[in-house]
Scaffold this motif. Structure first.
Motif, mmCIF file in Angstrom:
data_model
loop_
_atom_site.group_PDB
_atom_site.id
_atom_site.type_symbol
_atom_site.label_atom_id
_atom_site.label_comp_id
_atom_site.label_asym_id
_atom_site.label_seq_id
_atom_site.Cartn_x
_atom_site.Cartn_y
_atom_site.Cartn_z
ATOM 1 N N SER A 7 87.660 3.652 76.130
ATOM 2 C CA SER A 7 87.383 2.231 75.966
ATOM 3 C C SER A 7 85.991 1.870 76.450
ATOM 4 C CB SER A 7 88.436 1.388 76.694
ATOM 5 O OG SER A 7 88.419 1.595 78.099
ATOM 6 N N CYS A 8 85.546 0.674 75.997
ATOM 7 C CA CYS A 8 84.217 0.186 76.347
ATOM 8 C C CYS A 8 84.252 -1.337 76.374
ATOM 9 C CB CYS A 8 83.173 0.679 75.347
ATOM 10 S SG CYS A 8 83.399 0.056 73.658
ATOM 11 N N CYS A 9 83.099 -1.948 76.608
ATOM 12 C CA CYS A 9 82.952 -3.396 76.581
ATOM 13 C C CYS A 9 82.358 -3.816 75.237
ATOM 14 C CB CYS A 9 82.025 -3.870 77.706
ATOM 15 S SG CYS A 9 82.463 -3.262 79.353
ATOM 16 N N SER A 10 82.558 -5.076 74.869
ATOM 17 C CA SER A 10 82.061 -5.561 73.579
ATOM 18 C C SER A 10 80.541 -5.541 73.484
ATOM 19 C CB SER A 10 82.570 -6.976 73.312
ATOM 20 O OG SER A 10 82.202 -7.871 74.343
ATOM 21 N N THR A 11 79.865 -5.388 74.614
ATOM 22 C CA THR A 11 78.403 -5.312 74.636
ATOM 23 C C THR A 11 77.871 -3.986 74.111
ATOM 24 O OG1 THR A 11 78.750 -4.872 76.984
ATOM 25 C CG2 THR A 11 77.888 -7.033 76.407
ATOM 26 N N ASP A 23 89.050 5.026 67.187
ATOM 27 C CA ASP A 23 90.134 4.835 68.157
ATOM 28 C C ASP A 23 89.570 4.536 69.553
ATOM 29 O OD1 ASP A 23 92.729 4.616 69.063
ATOM 30 O OD2 ASP A 23 92.998 6.771 69.365
ATOM 31 N N ILE A 24 88.613 3.616 69.579
ATOM 32 C CA ILE A 24 88.029 3.158 70.848
ATOM 33 C C ILE A 24 88.525 1.742 71.112
ATOM 34 C CG2 ILE A 24 85.897 2.621 72.101
ATOM 35 C CD1 ILE A 24 84.456 4.650 70.299
ATOM 36 N N GLU A 25 89.090 1.523 72.293
ATOM 37 C CA GLU A 25 89.546 0.190 72.686
ATOM 38 C C GLU A 25 88.383 -0.588 73.301
ATOM 39 O OE1 GLU A 25 92.457 -0.945 71.979
ATOM 40 O OE2 GLU A 25 93.479 0.918 71.402
ATOM 41 N N CYS A 26 88.492 -1.927 73.288
ATOM 42 C CA CYS A 26 87.362 -2.751 73.715
ATOM 43 C C CYS A 26 87.831 -3.983 74.483
ATOM 44 C CB CYS A 26 86.565 -3.177 72.479
ATOM 45 S SG CYS A 26 85.126 -4.172 72.856
ATOM 46 N N VAL A 85 93.141 6.536 81.014
ATOM 47 C CA VAL A 85 92.058 5.752 80.424
ATOM 48 C C VAL A 85 90.710 6.231 80.948
ATOM 49 C CG1 VAL A 85 91.042 3.451 80.180
ATOM 50 C CG2 VAL A 85 93.540 3.700 80.270
ATOM 51 N N LEU A 86 89.763 6.401 80.026
ATOM 52 C CA LEU A 86 88.348 6.596 80.373
ATOM 53 C C LEU A 86 87.593 5.398 79.832
ATOM 54 C CD1 LEU A 86 85.789 8.074 81.288
ATOM 55 C CD2 LEU A 86 85.847 9.366 79.130
ATOM 56 N N HIS A 87 86.967 4.642 80.727
ATOM 57 C CA HIS A 87 86.236 3.440 80.322
ATOM 58 C C HIS A 87 84.771 3.573 80.715
ATOM 59 C CE1 HIS A 87 85.718 -0.837 79.308
ATOM 60 N NE2 HIS A 87 84.850 -0.838 80.305
ATOM 61 N N LEU A 88 83.897 3.258 79.771
ATOM 62 C CA LEU A 88 82.468 3.171 80.061
ATOM 63 C C LEU A 88 82.055 1.706 80.040
ATOM 64 C CD1 LEU A 88 82.754 6.204 78.937
ATOM 65 C CD2 LEU A 88 80.258 6.062 78.806
ATOM 66 N N THR A 89 81.332 1.287 81.065
ATOM 67 C CA THR A 89 80.905 -0.102 81.178
ATOM 68 C C THR A 89 79.464 -0.274 80.698
ATOM 69 O OG1 THR A 89 79.912 0.048 83.397
ATOM 70 C CG2 THR A 89 82.298 -0.310 83.279
ATOM 71 N N LEU A 90 79.119 -1.529 80.436
ATOM 72 C CA LEU A 90 77.715 -1.893 80.239
ATOM 73 C C LEU A 90 76.927 -1.474 81.467
ATOM 74 C CD1 LEU A 90 75.511 -3.514 78.630
ATOM 75 C CD2 LEU A 90 76.286 -5.531 79.888
ATOM 76 N N SER A 91 75.644 -1.167 81.290
ATOM 77 C CA SER A 91 74.785 -0.689 82.365
ATOM 78 C C SER A 91 74.838 -1.566 83.620
ATOM 79 C CB SER A 91 73.338 -0.626 81.882
ATOM 80 O OG SER A 91 72.462 -0.363 82.954
ATOM 81 N N SER A 92 74.958 -0.905 84.770
ATOM 82 C CA SER A 92 74.931 -1.622 86.050
ATOM 83 C C SER A 92 73.550 -2.202 86.339
ATOM 84 C CB SER A 92 75.336 -0.681 87.190
ATOM 85 O OG SER A 92 74.423 0.408 87.277
ATOM 86 N N GLY A 93 72.525 -1.746 85.618
ATOM 87 C CA GLY A 93 71.192 -2.306 85.796
ATOM 88 C C GLY A 93 71.014 -3.635 85.098
ATOM 89 N N ILE A 94 72.013 -4.035 84.309
ATOM 90 C CA ILE A 94 71.959 -5.276 83.549
ATOM 91 C C ILE A 94 73.050 -6.245 83.992
ATOM 92 C CG2 ILE A 94 72.262 -6.250 81.215
ATOM 93 C CD1 ILE A 94 71.068 -3.650 80.137
ATOM 94 N N SER A 95 74.199 -5.696 84.392
ATOM 95 C CA SER A 95 75.373 -6.508 84.687
ATOM 96 C C SER A 95 76.117 -5.941 85.890
ATOM 97 C CB SER A 95 76.309 -6.525 83.466
ATOM 98 O OG SER A 95 77.584 -7.032 83.787
ATOM 99 N N SER A 126 73.718 -2.542 74.411
ATOM 100 C CA SER A 126 73.696 -2.841 72.988
ATOM 101 C C SER A 126 74.104 -1.589 72.201
ATOM 102 C CB SER A 126 72.333 -3.389 72.564
ATOM 103 O OG SER A 126 72.376 -3.950 71.267
ATOM 104 N N ALA A 127 73.522 -1.373 71.042
ATOM 105 C CA ALA A 127 73.980 -0.266 70.206
ATOM 106 C C ALA A 127 73.583 1.096 70.762
ATOM 107 C CB ALA A 127 73.477 -0.424 68.774
ATOM 108 N N GLY A 128 72.764 1.152 71.827
ATOM 109 C CA GLY A 128 72.557 2.404 72.545
ATOM 110 C C GLY A 128 73.832 2.814 73.259
ATOM 111 N N TYR A 129 74.488 1.847 73.838
ATOM 112 C CA TYR A 129 75.820 2.011 74.427
ATOM 113 C C TYR A 129 76.793 2.424 73.324
ATOM 114 C CZ TYR A 129 79.802 -0.173 77.133
ATOM 115 O OH TYR A 129 80.953 -0.477 77.808
#
Length: 294
Positions: A7-11, A23-26, A85-95, A126-129
């Motif tokens: 899973s990831c964030c909508s960002t 099959d990635i949850e958001c 669950v494995l979740h990747l977040t938006l960068s900690s340098g931004i949020s 963004s789309a780099g994520y």
């Protein structure tokens, strides 16, 4: 169904169809327009053009990260169903959302001691994520387990290169990323700052280039310099934009001509509401696999 949830964030600024196909949850970020809270839901609440129209007309916009409670609500059904669950977040340098995710993980650990809930800071945006998530989905499809995939993400996340420029500095100035004085001079001189995401996941202005055309050529030149395999680059390229698709296509046309071995055509996406609230219209962002950011 895969053995575990990715899973990831909508960002990650791809599309819902893109995520569903892999099959990635958001989980959704939040933003506010004139006091009304909205979900960053891939343009369903506000299409990009509508959001920018409201911003340009003076609407007050703010953003809010995924909260601890949001993460708990998002993950609990998977854990209750017996899935890791494995979740990747938006960068900690931004949020600050990585911290919220870790706090939620720790709260759920006592409730579901038999489950694995792994949180990784993508150090991407963004789309780099999105490009990073695309590769992780491929590796999971190839049979990589949750712990191995988390370790791969930590080892390779800085290889995602982020390069972007903006032809409209209005919202960079409003958000304090560029001073009013610098913005005034930049506007008069038609300066398009070329920015990147640094190794710590933060945004930085790297160069100040006069005219949009030169900025477009510069980000392609940077890809020649930094891409894995150089001119023989054979992986995917993503580009996101905020209401300037023609500018983005000028960049992608050049890339497709100059990197003939790349994997397929450049994929284009809209910059999502959360990040658009800070960039405004006129931003083009280029993402590719390259030398590790240092």
């Amino acid at each position: 169904m895969h053995d575990y949830v990715l899973s990831c964030c909508s960002t990650a600024d791809v599309t819902e169809d893109f995520l569903h196909a892999r099959d990635i949850e958001c989980v959704y970020f939040n933003y506010q327009v004139d006091g009304v809270w909205c979900k960053d839901d891939f343009g369903r609440t506000h299409a990009p053009a509508e959001l920018f129209e409201r911003m340009l007309s003076g609407a007050d916009v703010t953003t809010s990260q995924v909260s601890v409670g949001d993460y708990i609500e998002f993950w609990r059904p998977f854990l209750e169903a017996g899935r890791d669950v494995l979740h990747l977040t938006l960068s900690s340098g931004i949020s600050g959302t990585y911290g919220s995710a870790c706090a939620a993980r720790d709260q759920l650990a006592s409730e579901f001691p038999e489950r694995r809930l792994v949180v990784v800071d993508s150090l991407a945006a963004s789309a780099g994520y999105g490009l990073l998530m695309d590769r992780l989905a491929e590796l999971r499809e190839g049979g990589m387990g949750i712990e191995e995939l988390a370790a791969w993400a930590l080892e390779h996340r800085l290889e995602v290169q982020h390069w972007f420029f903006s032809s409209d500095l209005t919202f960079f100035i409003r958000g304090g990323r560029i001073s009013k004085a610098a913005g005034l001079v930049g506007g008069l001189l038609k300066i398009c700052p070329v920015m990147d995401v640094e190794a710590d996941g933060s945004l930085a202005v790297v160069e100040k280039i006069r005219t949009k055309g030169r900025a477009q050529r510069r980000v392609v030149q940077l890809m020649h310099e930094l891409a894995q395999g150089g001119d023989g680059y054979d992986k995917r390229v993503f580009i996101s934009n905020s209401a300037c698709l023609d500018d983005a296509r000028t960049v992608s046309d050049r890339i497709e001509a100059e990197f003939p071995q790349m994997d397929g055509r450049v994929l284009h996406f809209d910059i999502g509401a959360t990040i658009s609230c800070h960039t405004g219209p006129g931003t083009v962002a280029l993402f590719f696999w390259g030398k590790p950011r240092a």
